[in-house]
Write a protein that holds these residues in place. Structure first.
Motif, mmCIF file in Angstrom:
data_model
loop_
_atom_site.group_PDB
_atom_site.id
_atom_site.type_symbol
_atom_site.label_atom_id
_atom_site.label_comp_id
_atom_site.label_asym_id
_atom_site.label_seq_id
_atom_site.Cartn_x
_atom_site.Cartn_y
_atom_site.Cartn_z
ATOM 1 N N GLN A 98 0.821 -1.221 0.000
ATOM 2 C CA GLN A 98 0.000 0.000 0.000
ATOM 3 C C GLN A 98 0.850 1.263 0.000
ATOM 4 O O GLN A 98 0.418 2.295 -0.489
ATOM 5 C CB GLN A 98 -0.937 0.010 1.205
ATOM 6 C CG GLN A 98 -2.051 -1.009 1.105
ATOM 7 C CD GLN A 98 -2.876 -1.080 2.379
ATOM 8 O OE1 GLN A 98 -2.509 -0.519 3.410
ATOM 9 N NE2 GLN A 98 -3.979 -1.803 2.313
ATOM 10 N N ASN A 99 2.064 1.183 0.515
ATOM 11 C CA ASN A 99 2.901 2.375 0.672
ATOM 12 C C ASN A 99 4.076 2.463 -0.300
ATOM 13 O O ASN A 99 4.833 3.434 -0.250
ATOM 14 C CB ASN A 99 3.419 2.462 2.107
ATOM 15 C CG ASN A 99 2.288 2.652 3.087
ATOM 16 O OD1 ASN A 99 1.496 3.574 2.956
ATOM 17 N ND2 ASN A 99 2.182 1.756 4.051
ATOM 18 N N ILE A 100 4.231 1.494 -1.180
ATOM 19 C CA ILE A 100 5.409 1.450 -2.045
ATOM 20 C C ILE A 100 5.411 2.591 -3.064
ATOM 21 O O ILE A 100 6.475 2.992 -3.542
ATOM 22 C CB ILE A 100 5.561 0.067 -2.742
ATOM 23 C CG1 ILE A 100 6.965 -0.093 -3.327
ATOM 24 C CG2 ILE A 100 4.483 -0.140 -3.798
ATOM 25 C CD1 ILE A 100 8.065 -0.119 -2.309
ATOM 26 N N SER A 101 4.259 3.150 -3.371
ATOM 27 C CA SER A 101 4.213 4.249 -4.348
ATOM 28 C C SER A 101 4.873 5.519 -3.808
ATOM 29 O O SER A 101 5.331 6.351 -4.585
ATOM 30 C CB SER A 101 2.776 4.532 -4.785
ATOM 31 O OG SER A 101 1.996 4.840 -3.659
ATOM 32 N N GLU A 102 4.906 5.658 -2.477
ATOM 33 C CA GLU A 102 5.606 6.787 -1.843
ATOM 34 C C GLU A 102 6.486 6.244 -0.724
ATOM 35 O O GLU A 102 6.202 6.440 0.454
ATOM 36 C CB GLU A 102 4.597 7.794 -1.296
ATOM 37 C CG GLU A 102 3.792 8.489 -2.379
ATOM 38 C CD GLU A 102 2.830 9.514 -1.799
ATOM 39 O OE1 GLU A 102 3.178 10.128 -0.767
ATOM 40 O OE2 GLU A 102 1.756 9.671 -2.379
#
Length: 152
Positions: A98-102
């Protein structure tokens, strides 16, 4: 093929000190190499590779490199069917996904802690009981005796 012990330059004292803790082992270049070889023999080298990738990642300064390194770690170790997929729980994997994009420098901390714990509690004790480790210590001790007592 030459003896494996010949590739390691650590002293007998250093090699024996590896048994003190997984941190001592991982902090020593030869200890790390010996542990990595052991993990390969057990088909679990992805654990040490992930741990090392995380250690390198946390030292990253450039924000563009943070994003690219995080994506590489994610695709190599975290995502479903990754080539070196590590064994972590669904909650941790999902949180990273869920957080890999940022990504932040701490985005893999929970997974790294889990893998470290797995190595410390499971792989490390087996490494210390392995024939490879015992053989390495014995060969170094034998070599030291011959150096100090050349008449043996």
């Amino acid at each position: 093929m030459p003896d494996r012990c010949c590739f390691y330059r650590s002293t007998t004292r250093e090699t024996m000190a590896w048994s003190e803790s997984v941190d001592t082992l991982l902090a020593n270049k030869d200890g790390l190499a010996a542990f990595r070889t052991f993990l390969k023999s057990e088909f679990s080298e992805e654990n040490i590779e992930f741990w090392l990738a995380c250690e390198d990642f946390r030292k990253t300064k450039s924000s563009t490199k943070i994003a690219s390194k995080a994506q590489k770690i994610y695709s190599d170790f975290i995502q479903a069917d990754a080539p070196k997929e590590i064994n972590i729980d669904f909650r941790t994997r999902n949180h990273i996904s869920q957080n890999i994009s940022e990504p932040t420098l701490s985005c893999f901390d929970d997974a790294q802690r889990l893998i470290y714990s797995l190595m410390a509690k499971d792989s490390f004790p087996r490494f210390l009981r392995s024939e490879e480790y015992k053989e390495l210590v014995n060969k170094q001790q034998d070599g030291n005796q011959k150096r100090w007592l050349p008449f043996l």
